[in-house]
Scaffold this motif. Structure first.
Motif, PDB file in Angstrom:
ATOM      1  N   VAL A   9      53.110  43.082  32.039  1.00  0.00           N
ATOM      2  CA  VAL A   9      52.269  42.341  32.990  1.00  0.00           C
ATOM      3  C   VAL A   9      53.133  41.260  33.636  1.00  0.00           C
ATOM      4  O   VAL A   9      53.747  40.450  32.939  1.00  0.00           O
ATOM      5  CB  VAL A   9      51.062  41.705  32.268  1.00  0.00           C
ATOM      6  CG1 VAL A   9      50.230  40.862  33.237  1.00  0.00           C
ATOM      7  CG2 VAL A   9      50.199  42.788  31.623  1.00  0.00           C
ATOM      8  N   ARG A  10      53.157  41.248  34.975  1.00  0.00           N
ATOM      9  CA  ARG A  10      54.050  40.350  35.697  1.00  0.00           C
ATOM     10  C   ARG A  10      53.278  39.486  36.687  1.00  0.00           C
ATOM     11  O   ARG A  10      52.618  40.013  37.601  1.00  0.00           O
ATOM     12  CB  ARG A  10      55.117  41.150  36.454  1.00  0.00           C
ATOM     13  CG  ARG A  10      55.988  42.048  35.571  1.00  0.00           C
ATOM     14  CD  ARG A  10      56.967  42.843  36.410  1.00  0.00           C
ATOM     15  NE  ARG A  10      57.802  43.721  35.589  1.00  0.00           N
ATOM     16  CZ  ARG A  10      58.699  44.579  36.081  1.00  0.00           C
ATOM     17  NH1 ARG A  10      58.873  44.650  37.411  1.00  0.00           N
ATOM     18  NH2 ARG A  10      59.418  45.338  35.271  1.00  0.00           N
ATOM     19  N   ASP A  11      53.353  38.176  36.501  1.00  0.00           N
ATOM     20  CA  ASP A  11      52.818  37.186  37.458  1.00  0.00           C
ATOM     21  C   ASP A  11      51.388  37.507  37.895  1.00  0.00           C
ATOM     22  O   ASP A  11      51.050  37.459  39.084  1.00  0.00           O
ATOM     23  CB  ASP A  11      53.730  37.087  38.692  1.00  0.00           C
ATOM     24  CG  ASP A  11      55.133  36.642  38.327  1.00  0.00           C
ATOM     25  OD1 ASP A  11      55.267  35.719  37.516  1.00  0.00           O
ATOM     26  OD2 ASP A  11      56.102  37.236  38.856  1.00  0.00           O
ATOM     27  N   LEU A  12      50.527  37.792  36.957  1.00  0.00           N
ATOM     28  CA  LEU A  12      49.153  38.185  37.247  1.00  0.00           C
ATOM     29  C   LEU A  12      48.325  36.982  37.688  1.00  0.00           C
ATOM     30  O   LEU A  12      48.333  35.930  37.041  1.00  0.00           O
ATOM     31  CB  LEU A  12      48.525  38.829  36.004  1.00  0.00           C
ATOM     32  CG  LEU A  12      47.137  39.443  36.167  1.00  0.00           C
ATOM     33  CD1 LEU A  12      47.193  40.628  37.130  1.00  0.00           C
ATOM     34  CD2 LEU A  12      46.605  39.891  34.812  1.00  0.00           C
ATOM     35  N   VAL A  13      47.602  37.147  38.791  1.00  0.00           N
ATOM     36  CA  VAL A  13      46.723  36.106  39.317  1.00  0.00           C
ATOM     37  C   VAL A  13      45.340  36.717  39.532  1.00  0.00           C
ATOM     38  O   VAL A  13      45.202  37.711  40.250  1.00  0.00           O
ATOM     39  CB  VAL A  13      47.251  35.525  40.651  1.00  0.00           C
ATOM     40  CG1 VAL A  13      46.290  34.473  41.197  1.00  0.00           C
ATOM     41  CG2 VAL A  13      48.641  34.934  40.463  1.00  0.00           C
ATOM     42  N   VAL A  14      44.318  36.136  38.897  1.00  0.00           N
ATOM     43  CA  VAL A  14      42.949  36.650  39.003  1.00  0.00           C
ATOM     44  C   VAL A  14      42.004  35.491  39.282  1.00  0.00           C
ATOM     45  O   VAL A  14      42.073  34.439  38.632  1.00  0.00           O
ATOM     46  CB  VAL A  14      42.500  37.359  37.702  1.00  0.00           C
ATOM     47  CG1 VAL A  14      41.102  37.941  37.869  1.00  0.00           C
ATOM     48  CG2 VAL A  14      43.480  38.453  37.309  1.00  0.00           C
ATOM     49  N   THR A  15      41.117  35.677  40.259  1.00  0.00           N
ATOM     50  CA  THR A  15      40.130  34.655  40.591  1.00  0.00           C
ATOM     51  C   THR A  15      38.723  35.261  40.547  1.00  0.00           C
ATOM     52  O   THR A  15      38.550  36.482  40.653  1.00  0.00           O
ATOM     53  CB  THR A  15      40.375  34.060  41.986  1.00  0.00           C
ATOM     54  OG1 THR A  15      40.201  35.086  42.971  1.00  0.00           O
ATOM     55  CG2 THR A  15      41.778  33.487  42.094  1.00  0.00           C
ATOM     56  N   PHE A  16      37.724  34.382  40.403  1.00  0.00           N
ATOM     57  CA  PHE A  16      36.324  34.773  40.459  1.00  0.00           C
ATOM     58  C   PHE A  16      35.631  33.875  41.472  1.00  0.00           C
ATOM     59  O   PHE A  16      35.685  32.643  41.357  1.00  0.00           O
ATOM     60  CB  PHE A  16      35.651  34.625  39.095  1.00  0.00           C
ATOM     61  CG  PHE A  16      36.103  35.626  38.078  1.00  0.00           C
ATOM     62  CD1 PHE A  16      35.417  36.806  37.879  1.00  0.00           C
ATOM     63  CD2 PHE A  16      37.243  35.385  37.312  1.00  0.00           C
ATOM     64  CE1 PHE A  16      35.836  37.734  36.945  1.00  0.00           C
ATOM     65  CE2 PHE A  16      37.676  36.302  36.376  1.00  0.00           C
ATOM     66  CZ  PHE A  16      36.964  37.484  36.197  1.00  0.00           C
ATOM     67  N   ASP A  17      34.990  34.480  42.460  1.00  0.00           N
ATOM     68  CA  ASP A  17      34.299  33.706  43.483  1.00  0.00           C
ATOM     69  C   ASP A  17      32.928  33.272  42.974  1.00  0.00           C
ATOM     70  O   ASP A  17      32.094  34.112  42.601  1.00  0.00           O
ATOM     71  CB  ASP A  17      34.154  34.522  44.768  1.00  0.00           C
ATOM     72  CG  ASP A  17      35.493  34.751  45.451  1.00  0.00           C
ATOM     73  OD1 ASP A  17      36.380  33.889  45.300  1.00  0.00           O
ATOM     74  OD2 ASP A  17      35.654  35.791  46.114  1.00  0.00           O
ATOM     75  N   MET A  18      32.699  31.959  42.952  1.00  0.00           N
ATOM     76  CA  MET A  18      31.444  31.379  42.507  1.00  0.00           C
ATOM     77  C   MET A  18      30.832  30.576  43.656  1.00  0.00           C
ATOM     78  O   MET A  18      31.478  30.337  44.679  1.00  0.00           O
ATOM     79  CB  MET A  18      31.683  30.456  41.301  1.00  0.00           C
ATOM     80  CG  MET A  18      32.493  31.080  40.180  1.00  0.00           C
ATOM     81  SD  MET A  18      31.619  32.352  39.285  1.00  0.00           S
ATOM     82  CE  MET A  18      30.482  31.348  38.338  1.00  0.00           C
ATOM     83  N   TYR A  19      29.573  30.178  43.463  1.00  0.00           N
ATOM     84  CA  TYR A  19      28.913  29.370  44.487  1.00  0.00           C
ATOM     85  C   TYR A  19      29.669  28.067  44.728  1.00  0.00           C
ATOM     86  O   TYR A  19      29.805  27.607  45.861  1.00  0.00           O
ATOM     87  CB  TYR A  19      27.473  29.070  44.041  1.00  0.00           C
ATOM     88  CG  TYR A  19      26.721  28.166  44.988  1.00  0.00           C
ATOM     89  CD1 TYR A  19      26.197  28.654  46.187  1.00  0.00           C
ATOM     90  CD2 TYR A  19      26.547  26.811  44.684  1.00  0.00           C
ATOM     91  CE1 TYR A  19      25.520  27.822  47.062  1.00  0.00           C
ATOM     92  CE2 TYR A  19      25.870  25.967  45.556  1.00  0.00           C
ATOM     93  CZ  TYR A  19      25.356  26.481  46.741  1.00  0.00           C
ATOM     94  OH  TYR A  19      24.689  25.647  47.599  1.00  0.00           O
ATOM     95  N   GLY A  21      32.864  27.529  44.273  1.00  0.00           N
ATOM     96  CA  GLY A  21      34.224  27.752  44.736  1.00  0.00           C
ATOM     97  C   GLY A  21      34.877  28.892  43.984  1.00  0.00           C
ATOM     98  O   GLY A  21      34.217  29.631  43.252  1.00  0.00           O
ATOM     99  N   SER A  22      36.173  29.045  44.155  1.00  0.00           N
ATOM    100  CA  SER A  22      36.917  30.132  43.521  1.00  0.00           C
ATOM    101  C   SER A  22      37.533  29.658  42.210  1.00  0.00           C
ATOM    102  O   SER A  22      38.337  28.721  42.198  1.00  0.00           O
ATOM    103  CB  SER A  22      38.017  30.624  44.469  1.00  0.00           C
ATOM    104  OG  SER A  22      38.726  31.699  43.903  1.00  0.00           O
ATOM    105  N   GLY A  64      33.422  41.352  39.022  1.00  0.00           N
ATOM    106  CA  GLY A  64      33.533  40.446  40.158  1.00  0.00           C
ATOM    107  C   GLY A  64      34.869  39.771  40.270  1.00  0.00           C
ATOM    108  O   GLY A  64      35.064  38.912  41.136  1.00  0.00           O
ATOM    109  N   GLY A  65      35.814  40.124  39.410  1.00  0.00           N
ATOM    110  CA  GLY A  65      37.128  39.530  39.465  1.00  0.00           C
ATOM    111  C   GLY A  65      37.938  40.071  40.627  1.00  0.00           C
ATOM    112  O   GLY A  65      37.786  41.229  41.021  1.00  0.00           O
ATOM    113  N   SER A  66      38.792  39.238  41.183  1.00  0.00           N
ATOM    114  CA  SER A  66      39.638  39.640  42.301  1.00  0.00           C
ATOM    115  C   SER A  66      41.090  39.377  41.933  1.00  0.00           C
ATOM    116  O   SER A  66      41.459  38.238  41.620  1.00  0.00           O
ATOM    117  CB  SER A  66      39.254  38.851  43.561  1.00  0.00           C
ATOM    118  OG  SER A  66      40.095  39.188  44.639  1.00  0.00           O
ATOM    119  N   VAL A  67      41.906  40.408  41.947  1.00  0.00           N
ATOM    120  CA  VAL A  67      43.328  40.272  41.630  1.00  0.00           C
ATOM    121  C   VAL A  67      44.063  39.832  42.883  1.00  0.00           C
ATOM    122  O   VAL A  67      44.112  40.551  43.879  1.00  0.00           O
ATOM    123  CB  VAL A  67      43.910  41.595  41.091  1.00  0.00           C
ATOM    124  CG1 VAL A  67      45.393  41.426  40.771  1.00  0.00           C
ATOM    125  CG2 VAL A  67      43.152  42.061  39.861  1.00  0.00           C
TER     126      VAL A  67
END
Length: 345
Positions: A9-19, A21-22, A64-67
């Motif tokens: 796994v290399r430099d993984l970035v994951v965000t979740f959009d919420m009311y 913010g992210s 709902g996760g966004s890579v």
């Protein structure tokens, strides 16, 4: 230990959009797993360890996760670029997961034997039901489930917590995966059953070619299972090293806090258990500097201003993302150890 990398796994970035913010749940995480190795990923709840593991399996898009960046290289393929069909062919077959609460993930309306065989038949469509049944039976014997033939015909509510966890392990192992993720596999069990599950997983690693990624907050479990350990905090890896180094020569204050919070049976004093003061940072707006600075009793001015690099330390493969490990700081003040003196700077 085999040094062939099976998962990278290399430099993984994951965000979740919420009311609000992210939420930046995973912020540039990198780790690797060698063949026939147990890797521990440890940290408090909410630090990003489960999100990292589920993303590595291609599961987080359903939640709902966004890579936003990074690679997950498994057997030469980037999981993040595969189609849903290609990922389904891998999940449960080449990569599997043992979930934290087996009662939640087992179907209450189906006999457990049928649930195990369905996993096998999904990835071996040419196999007969009888072949799948005997394959499941052999796995249950391997994991030492009592009366396997009788228990295969039972429903989840008719089994104890330890037996349900063994059923989950059987479902994860029946296709002989290359990588097995174990997400808090002993949390819901009493200490006696915990010990049995730990012994079982250690034994399985010796008998099979499966690598294990152990996700937990329990440093005691990690001590008994892991070859190498990644310490996570606020979506980042803050320290990494082999198990002996992390337990005997830790260098990050967060790692010190985790270790100090574990009760010691060999201690003669009966002081109160240590706890890490404060709360983790808000990952909708993470701090510019070290995420642990607000909770660290050795923080310096630079800690809240700039994120530290991952500094290589004396042992091969040991690094920590802490300004106390900067070569210039060590040159001036020496290495900081658990219980050492704090130097302002």
């Amino acid at each position: 230990m085999n040094n062939e990398i099976i998962l990278d796994v290399r430099d993984l970035v994951v965000t979740f959009d919420m009311y609000q913010g992210s939420v930046q749940a995973v912020r540039g995480v990198s780790f690797h797993v060698n063949r026939k190795e147990t890797v521990g990923i440890v940290g408090e709840s909410g630090c990003g360890k489960s999100v990292s593991a589920k993303t590595a399996m291609g599961l987080n898009t359903k939640a709902g996760g966004s890579v936003k960046g990074g690679q997950v290289l498994f057997e030469g393929k980037d999981i993040l670029t595969l189609s849903k069909k290609e990922i389904r062919d891998i999940l449960g077959n080449r990569m599997s997961m043992i979930f934290q609460d087996p009662f939640t993930f087992l179907n209450p309306t189906m006999q457990v034997g049928r649930q195990i065989t369905e996993t096998y038949l999904r990835h071996h469509p040419a196999a007969s039901w009888r072949e799948a049944w005997y394959k499941a039976l052999s796995i249950l014997r391997l994991i030492s489930l009592p009366n396997p033939e009788e228990n295969m015909r039972r429903y989840p509510h008719q089994l104890s917590g330890g037996m349900r966890q063994r059923i989950m392990i059987a479902m994860a192992l029946i296709c002989e995966p290359a990588v097995l993720f174990a997400d808090e596999p002993t949390t819901a069990l009493d200490v006696t059953i915990q010990a049995q599950i730990i012994d079982l997983m250690n034994d399985l690693k010796e008998k099979t070619d499966t690598s294990i990624v152990l996700i937990t907050h329990d440093m005691g479990v990690v001590a008994k299972m892991a070859d190498r350990i990644y310490v996570m905090y606020a979506g980042k890896i803050v320290e990494h090293g082999d198990a002996e180094t992390i337990f005997h020569r830790p260098r990050h204050p967060y790692t010190w806090g985790l270790l100090n919070s574990v009760p010691r049976l060999d201690e003669k004093t009966k002081d109160e258990l240590h706890s890490i003061p404060g709360v983790p940072p808000d990952l909708i707006a993470p701090p510019a500097g070290c995420p642990f600075a607000a909770r660290c009793d050795r923080a310096m001015k630079i800690c809240s201003r700039r994120m530290p690099d991952a500094f290589d330390l004396s042992e091969p493969g040991h690094y920590a993302g802490c300004w106390l490990c900067h070569p210039e700081y060590i040159h001036r003040f020496g290495e900081q150890q658990r219980g050492g003196q704090h130097h302002a700077g």
